[in-house]
Write a protein that holds these residues in place. Structure first.
Motif, short mmCIF file in Angstrom:
data_model
loop_
_atom_site.label_atom_id
_atom_site.label_comp_id
_atom_site.label_asym_id
_atom_site.label_seq_id
_atom_site.Cartn_x
_atom_site.Cartn_y
_atom_site.Cartn_z
N ARG A 117 0.63 -1.01 -0.29
CA ARG A 117 0.38 -0.06 -0.15
C ARG A 117 0.64 1.38 -0.11
O ARG A 117 1.80 1.63 0.52
N SER A 118 0.24 2.34 -0.72
CA SER A 118 1.19 3.05 -0.52
C SER A 118 0.72 4.19 0.79
O SER A 118 0.37 3.78 1.38
N PRO A 119 1.63 5.63 0.89
CA PRO A 119 1.60 6.07 2.56
C PRO A 119 -0.18 6.35 2.60
O PRO A 119 -0.40 5.75 4.22
N TRP A 120 -0.47 6.98 1.90
CA TRP A 120 -2.28 6.99 2.62
C TRP A 120 -2.93 5.64 2.77
O TRP A 120 -3.97 5.49 3.45
N LEU A 381 -4.01 14.63 6.38
CA LEU A 381 -4.28 15.78 4.71
C LEU A 381 -4.00 16.27 4.54
O LEU A 381 -3.72 17.01 3.73
N GLY A 382 -3.95 17.45 5.78
CA GLY A 382 -3.38 18.41 6.04
C GLY A 382 -4.97 19.22 5.73
O GLY A 382 -4.89 20.36 5.45
N LEU A 383 -5.70 18.75 6.34
CA LEU A 383 -7.29 19.28 6.08
C LEU A 383 -7.46 19.68 7.66
O LEU A 383 -7.54 18.43 8.61
N THR A 384 -8.57 20.71 8.00
CA THR A 384 -9.17 21.29 9.01
C THR A 384 -10.29 20.61 8.74
O THR A 384 -11.51 20.86 8.15
N LEU A 385 -10.73 19.54 10.07
CA LEU A 385 -11.64 20.18 10.08
C LEU A 385 -13.08 20.66 10.72
O LEU A 385 -12.48 21.85 11.78
N PRO A 386 -13.96 20.43 10.64
CA PRO A 386 -15.11 21.84 11.67
C PRO A 386 -15.45 21.58 12.94
O PRO A 386 -15.66 20.50 12.88
N ASP A 387 -15.84 21.97 13.79
CA ASP A 387 -16.12 22.14 15.33
C ASP A 387 -17.78 20.87 14.58
O ASP A 387 -18.45 21.84 14.47
N MET A 414 6.66 11.78 7.76
CA MET A 414 6.59 12.56 6.64
C MET A 414 5.04 12.69 6.19
O MET A 414 4.25 11.35 6.04
N LEU A 415 4.55 13.82 5.42
CA LEU A 415 3.24 14.08 5.07
C LEU A 415 3.17 13.29 3.95
O LEU A 415 4.54 13.43 2.97
N PRO A 416 1.98 12.93 3.01
CA PRO A 416 1.99 12.72 1.80
C PRO A 416 2.32 13.85 0.41
O PRO A 416 2.31 14.45 0.99
#
Length: 421
Positions: A117-120, A381-387, A414-416
């Protein structure tokens, strides 16, 4: 122009669930899609922008399969792909990827000890060891094979009735995941009356014709003039037209369910046994899932059930139709008070990561861990989820630490990569 290849070696539902990945790639370059020969007509309808490659994945004619596969591989050899996305952990699909340099292959690629499998994919897949706490839809799992996929709201239209009546999917491939005919008939009667007596379309393959006949015997005479049995009477393009425009689709976890969601048809789905709504529920805004909630759910589809499919019993409770009426009329309190123990009701929505289910009735003992897992995957993934909305528990420090331990490994610091190589 970049040129991409997606290999989807599974069946109907998986083809539909590859939608976010395919729509993303179509905006970035020439997109090729490899699917089983039998799914090519549906792929042509769903993804008219893609150049299709037919793979003989489920034929018993070995000689013909070898010839056809050879032609496909020869065509691929002549194409200079920028990236290849192999969606399935299977020997067949992974073997095809030996044609390409390993660094071009995302998802699953050949390795010295078998498919790798790749990293993600590696990180997200770790949650399968803790499925009851999962919250990543398969559409988003595949969608994030590509960096920065299209926004979730661009994948499927919001669910809205189209005036064509009620659709009923008779059964799924795995009998443990489908409702028995008497129970299905009771639900169909309830919805038919609640919706004011619309037309009803019975949907399924030729294998479901006996189920359709049993269901018709269970329905009251006053309904029969409104029922159209389409089981075994539609090819895949005709199935699209039979589903398009329905006011609601009643279904277990099936490929037709995913097709309906892709067409913007409101889904009312019933999930039990190995089917788990947080993994393969209908994608988009406005769908409803009734999920079995007992300690052994979700189970392993390939293993026999030692408990006599005990997750079915809450669905057979006489209070369920009343709970559904309250739910579909927008009376959450009424639905919650009548919902049998051992069931949850979820409604679908979207956030930065993708499709997310929100509890409408019942209890979710895994809410904290579920939220923490979603936060961890989004952060990677560098995303921010809302409250979360009021009343939804936040992930506490203990839950966050538990999930980090599940999902992280020393090699994952390390990030993808955020660009194509």
């Amino acid at each position: 122009m970049p040129r991409f290849l997606v290999i989807q070696s599974a069946r109907l539902g998986d083809l539909v669930q590859t939608r976010r990945l395919l729509l993303t790639l179509a905006e970035r370059g020439e997109t090729h899609l490899a699917v089983d020969t039998g799914l090519v007509p549906l792929a042509r309808v769903l993804y008219p922008f893609a150049r299709l490659h037919a793979l003989p994945l489920y034929t018993r004619d070995a000689a013909a399969a070898a010839r056809q596969a050879g032609e496909v591989l020869h065509a691929w050899h002549e194409l200079d792909f920028t990236a290849v996305y192999n969606c399935n952990f299977s020997s067949a699909g992974t073997s095809l990827c030996r044609l390409f340099a390993p660094e071009l292959v995302h998802g699953y690629r050949p390795g010295s000890g078998g498919p790798e499998r790749s990293p993600w994919a590696r990180r997200a897949f770790r949650m399968t060891e803790h499925r009851a706490c999962g919250s990543l839809n398969l559409v988003d799992y595949w969608g994030h094979f590509a960096p920065d996929p299209i926004a979730p709201e661009r994948v499927n239209p919001p669910a809205a009735g189209g005036g064509a009546g009620l659709g009923v999917v008779l059964a799924g491939r795995e009998s443990r995941r489908s409702l028995p005919v008497p129970l299905l008939a009771r639900i169909v009667r309830t919805l038919h009356d609640l919706m004011g007596g619309p037309r009803v379309r019975l949907l399924g393959s030729a294998q479901e014709r006996p189920v359709a006949r049993r269901l018709l015997r269970e329905l009251p005479a006053r309904m029969l003039g409104n029922v159209e049995d389409l089981s075994g009477k539609t090819d895949l393009p005709a199935l699209v037209e039979a589903v398009r425009g329905l006011d609601r689709l009643v279904t277990p976890d099936t490929g037709i369910m995913h097709l309906a969601a892709a067409l913007g048809v409101p889904v009312l789905a019933f999930f039990l046994s190995s089917a788990y709504a947080h993994e393969t529920g209908p994608y988009g805004v406005g769908h409803t899932v009734v999920q079995a909630d007992i300690p052994c759910v979700p189970c392993l589809e390939s293993a026999p059930c030692p408990r006599g499919v005990s997750c079915l019993r809450p669905f057979e409770d006489e209070r369920l139709p009343g709970a559904l009426v309250g739910l579909l009329q927008g009376r959450a309190d009424a639905a919650g008070s009548r919902l049998p123990d051992g069931l949850q009701v979820w409604t679908s929505g979207l956030d930065a990561l993708g499709c997310v289910l929100r509890l409408a009735a019942g209890r979710d003992a895994q809410a904290g861990l579920r939220r923490a897992a979603r936060q961890e995957l989004a952060a990677w993934l560098g995303l921010t989820l809302p409250d979360m909305p009021d009343g939804v528990p936040r992930a506490d420090a203990a839950a966050e630490e538990t999930v980090r331990r599940w999902l992280r490994a020393d090699s994952d610091w390390m990030l993808p990569p955020r660009r194509y190589s």
